[in-house]
Design an enzyme around this catalytic site. Structure first.
Site: not given
Ligand code: HSE
Length: 346
Positions: A154, A10, A214, A101, A225, A229, A326, A130, A211
């Site tokens: 997605e 969360f 990572e 998470t 990262d 992806k 975001g 990811k 924000g």
């Protein structure tokens, strides 16, 4: 139709999703006939709450605003506290687990275990994490097929900007010959800020404050990262049987303000570029800084924005530009997957 969800993790993404549901839930129910009910939220730091009939999301956000945790969520006869993530996945009545998470680039944990646990119990998984998809897509998608449930992700690439679904729906029928893009908002933001005079450290701090970065920003600036992806795109869209080690990866740390100024004079710009090429020898992929001409569409992508160009043999070159990070944007990616899941669409 009521569809019950449990949120595991969360942080920014999970909270973004809850805020969207608070704002848009009634509208989604009216327009699409789907009432999303969050029955559980479990976070290793912020606490855990479960109510089989659904949590009051306004109370959830009030508790978060007041204390930064879920501990002050009001008691009720059916409210259970303190379940850990696995207990929440196993024992809650959620039909779909939203795994949000933090990405772990090394072994995908704990997200990978969460996904396995949910799918093996026949619960759908929607994730923005990811790690599990990059490291164990084949295993997880086969498990989902066997258990007749769904695995949707997605938001793992370019947050709420449609990328995976675009190729699987609007561009279906094409052979994708190559993919080229800017897939990490933080590094693109840093490069853009360095062009207007900020130091690397100042720009990174600003990206963290906003924000974008990572939890461990080395994943952004060292290219991991974008590498994850790239791996997700190569495996899930092009069916490549490759792992991370097959994707050479270099970040942006070595690019100095002097390099950036020199590039400006050459009418070029440094960008962290992810590439995937379908060659006659198989899939080739890489991530690294490249000097791109100002006339290149990717040169104009400034700030935390991402962009990706798909080269299809029938459609030609299709470029999508949009948010790659975001709170709302990534929370929205969870919503898109949830709606498609309940509708039974891709
Ligand atoms: N930290 C990532 C980025 C966002 O800066 O693009 C999530 O993938």
């Amino acid at each position: 139709m009521v569809h019950k969800l449990a949120l595991i993790g969360f942080g920014t993404v999970g909270q973004g999703f809850v805020e969207i549901l608070l704002r848009r839930g009634a509208d989604i129910a009216r327009r699409h006939g789907i009432e999303f009910v969050v029955v559980a939220i479990s976070d290793a730091v912020k606490g855990s709450i479960y109510c089989p009939h659904g949590l009051d999301l306004a109370d959830v956000m009030t508790a978060m605003e007041e204390t930064g945790t879920l501990h002050h969520y009001p008691d009720g006869p059916l409210v259970i506290r303190g379940w850990d993530s696995l207990q929440t996945i196993r024992e809650s009545n959620a039909q779909t687990i939203l795994e949000a998470t933090v990405t772990n680039v090394r072994d995908g944990e704990p997200g990978l275990t969460h996904c396995r646990e949910a799918l093996s119990r026949g619960k759908n998984v929607v994730t923005t994490n990811k790690g599990p998809i990059a490291l164990a897509y084949d295993e997880l998608s086969q498990l989902a097929d066997r258990q007749q449930c769904r695995l949707l992700f997605e938001g793992t690439v370019m947050s709420g900007t449609p990328v995976l679904r675009l190729v699987n729906t609007a561009l279906v029928g094409n052979h994708i010959r190559s993919i080229r893009g800017i897939l990490n908002g933080t590094s693109n933001f840093i490069l853009s800020q360095m062009e207007v005079g900020l130091t690397f450290d100042e720009a990174l701090q600003e990206a963290q404050r906003r924000g974008y970065a990572e939890a461990d920003p080395t994943a952004d600036v060292d290219g991991w990262d974008a590498q994850l992806k790239t791996l997700i795109l190569a495996r899930t869209l092009l069916g490549a049987s490759i792992d991370r080690t097959a994707i050479p990866c270099k970040g942006i740390r070595t690019i100095s303000p002097r390099d950036i100024m020199a590039a400006k004079q050459r009418e070029t710009r440094f960008k962290l570029i992810a590439r995937i090429d379908a060659t006659s020898h198989g899939i080739r992929a890489s991530v690294g800084p490249e000097e791109v001409a100002l006339t290149d569409p990717l040169a104009g992508i400034a700030g935390a924005v991402n962009a990706i160009t798909f080269d299809g043999d029938l459609a030609g070159s299709v470029t999508v530009v949009g948010a790659g990070a975001g709170r709302v944007e990534t929370g929205y990616a969870l919503l898109v997957d949830c709606i498609n899941l309940v509708r039974g669409t891709i």
